[in-house]
Design a protein around this motif. Sequence first.
Motif, mmCIF file in Angstrom:
data_model
loop_
_atom_site.group_PDB
_atom_site.id
_atom_site.type_symbol
_atom_site.label_atom_id
_atom_site.label_comp_id
_atom_site.label_asym_id
_atom_site.label_seq_id
_atom_site.Cartn_x
_atom_site.Cartn_y
_atom_site.Cartn_z
ATOM 1 N N PRO A 155 0.795 -1.237 0.000
ATOM 2 C CA PRO A 155 0.000 0.000 0.000
ATOM 3 C C PRO A 155 0.822 1.280 0.000
ATOM 4 O O PRO A 155 0.454 2.251 -0.656
ATOM 5 C CB PRO A 155 -0.853 -0.121 1.266
ATOM 6 C CG PRO A 155 -0.135 -1.111 2.137
ATOM 7 C CD PRO A 155 0.512 -2.067 1.182
ATOM 8 N N LYS A 156 1.924 1.294 0.714
ATOM 9 C CA LYS A 156 2.714 2.521 0.786
ATOM 10 C C LYS A 156 3.203 2.942 -0.595
ATOM 11 O O LYS A 156 3.058 4.121 -0.995
ATOM 12 C CB LYS A 156 3.904 2.324 1.726
ATOM 13 C CG LYS A 156 4.738 3.588 1.933
ATOM 14 C CD LYS A 156 5.852 3.355 2.951
ATOM 15 C CE LYS A 156 6.664 4.631 3.166
ATOM 16 N NZ LYS A 156 7.752 4.421 4.162
ATOM 17 N N TYR A 157 3.763 1.983 -1.346
ATOM 18 C CA TYR A 157 4.274 2.298 -2.679
ATOM 19 C C TYR A 157 3.125 2.527 -3.658
ATOM 20 O O TYR A 157 3.169 3.435 -4.491
ATOM 21 C CB TYR A 157 5.173 1.165 -3.156
ATOM 22 C CG TYR A 157 5.846 1.411 -4.483
ATOM 23 C CD1 TYR A 157 6.329 2.659 -4.839
ATOM 24 C CD2 TYR A 157 6.008 0.363 -5.387
ATOM 25 C CE1 TYR A 157 6.959 2.877 -6.060
ATOM 26 C CE2 TYR A 157 6.639 0.565 -6.609
ATOM 27 C CZ TYR A 157 7.102 1.820 -6.947
ATOM 28 O OH TYR A 157 7.712 2.037 -8.160
ATOM 29 N N GLY A 158 2.070 1.709 -3.551
ATOM 30 C CA GLY A 158 0.933 1.859 -4.449
ATOM 31 C C GLY A 158 0.272 3.219 -4.311
ATOM 32 O O GLY A 158 -0.064 3.874 -5.311
ATOM 33 N N ILE A 159 0.068 3.665 -3.079
ATOM 34 C CA ILE A 159 -0.534 4.976 -2.835
ATOM 35 C C ILE A 159 0.388 6.089 -3.348
ATOM 36 O O ILE A 159 -0.072 7.073 -3.937
ATOM 37 C CB ILE A 159 -0.839 5.149 -1.335
ATOM 38 C CG1 ILE A 159 -1.992 4.228 -0.938
ATOM 39 C CG2 ILE A 159 -1.178 6.604 -1.012
ATOM 40 C CD1 ILE A 159 -2.224 4.123 0.551
ATOM 41 N N ILE A 176 -4.261 9.870 4.228
ATOM 42 C CA ILE A 176 -4.206 8.592 4.940
ATOM 43 C C ILE A 176 -3.074 8.597 5.963
ATOM 44 O O ILE A 176 -1.936 8.948 5.646
ATOM 45 C CB ILE A 176 -4.013 7.426 3.950
ATOM 46 C CG1 ILE A 176 -5.279 7.230 3.132
ATOM 47 C CG2 ILE A 176 -3.680 6.135 4.679
ATOM 48 C CD1 ILE A 176 -5.174 6.139 2.099
ATOM 49 N N LYS A 177 -3.430 8.195 7.151
ATOM 50 C CA LYS A 177 -2.435 8.132 8.231
ATOM 51 C C LYS A 177 -2.163 6.704 8.692
ATOM 52 O O LYS A 177 -1.215 6.464 9.445
ATOM 53 C CB LYS A 177 -2.916 8.968 9.424
ATOM 54 C CG LYS A 177 -3.090 10.461 9.127
ATOM 55 C CD LYS A 177 -3.577 11.200 10.355
ATOM 56 C CE LYS A 177 -3.710 12.699 10.099
ATOM 57 N NZ LYS A 177 -4.725 13.011 9.082
ATOM 58 N N ASP A 178 -2.993 5.761 8.257
ATOM 59 C CA ASP A 178 -2.847 4.380 8.703
ATOM 60 C C ASP A 178 -3.099 3.463 7.507
ATOM 61 O O ASP A 178 -4.204 3.435 6.956
ATOM 62 C CB ASP A 178 -3.857 4.088 9.821
ATOM 63 C CG ASP A 178 -3.727 2.669 10.383
ATOM 64 O OD1 ASP A 178 -2.926 1.876 9.841
ATOM 65 O OD2 ASP A 178 -4.435 2.368 11.358
ATOM 66 N N ILE A 179 -2.074 2.723 7.085
ATOM 67 C CA ILE A 179 -2.214 1.820 5.931
ATOM 68 C C ILE A 179 -2.125 0.367 6.366
ATOM 69 O O ILE A 179 -1.766 -0.510 5.590
ATOM 70 C CB ILE A 179 -1.142 2.114 4.864
ATOM 71 C CG1 ILE A 179 0.275 1.940 5.450
ATOM 72 C CG2 ILE A 179 -1.319 3.501 4.280
ATOM 73 C CD1 ILE A 179 1.377 2.013 4.403
ATOM 74 N N SER A 180 -2.483 0.101 7.613
ATOM 75 C CA SER A 180 -2.296 -1.238 8.175
ATOM 76 C C SER A 180 -3.338 -2.244 7.708
ATOM 77 O O SER A 180 -3.131 -3.448 7.834
ATOM 78 C CB SER A 180 -2.306 -1.174 9.706
ATOM 79 O OG SER A 180 -3.552 -0.681 10.183
ATOM 80 N N SER A 181 -4.471 -1.778 7.159
ATOM 81 C CA SER A 181 -5.520 -2.709 6.771
ATOM 82 C C SER A 181 -6.421 -2.102 5.711
ATOM 83 O O SER A 181 -6.408 -0.884 5.459
ATOM 84 C CB SER A 181 -6.371 -3.088 7.990
ATOM 85 O OG SER A 181 -7.146 -1.973 8.427
#
Length: 261
Positions: free
Chosen positions: A202-206, A226-231
């Motif tokens: 998600p980090k790279y995709g976003i 977005i501050k939380d990409i954990s789920s």
Amino acid sequence: MLDDALKILNIIDGNGFQAYIVGGFVRDYLLGRKSSDVDISTNARPDDIKCMFSFAASNKYGVSVVNYNGNKYEITTFRKDANYVNNRWPSSISFVNTLEEDAKRRDFTINCIYMDKDKKLIDPFNGVHDLNNHIVKCVGNPDVKFKEDALRILRCIRFASLLNFKIDSDTVDAIKNNKDLLKNISYDRKKDELNKIFKFNPKYGIKLILDLDLEYALDIPNLKNIKDISSFASIWSFIDIGVYSFTKKERKMIDNYKKMC
């Protein structure tokens, strides 16, 4: 599954036709990644496939689904696509006889590497080179590819994020030039691709979505907040603005996350 897939190739070959494994399975095999999604391409017609295997169902795009040793395999007849409709689907298809003609319709070079029954590779667009250099690159003209099927823009980002690859510069330019075509794609199809991007990396995709300035074309203007990409729930809770549909289970997950924040 590779052993069974090679047996299928041998059955088709034994009946006088050409057959190859192609797509994500070959790509992942060369990268040393596990994969269970095997696609087979052949000059055999769907009626020929039905004669070779006890269970085979086919659709109008020349894709036959075969059950072999308890697993399903998609076997697609070599084809050429006619003009695309609504930046998504070919208006019609015609069967062709050569791998070279079939390869031209495919999306990215890393998904356009064919493997024959002896594990020999046929690589018409230098996909192995791009794999080795960690690049996602369109087959042929990227501007044409994205105008044909705008969902390929998200597929490009998905493969780049999944594999942690860079996107070829010409492909990047074509994405930026055609980003508004994403508005013609259904929210359900866009959501499916976004979910895969959010799941794998998600980090790279976003980052790619933001760098390519796609958030407004995708109707997710809150993506940069977005501050939380954990789920799944945490990501969608920040960008949910009511245009994407969710199942009851998904909606409950998102709402529960919002209550926790």
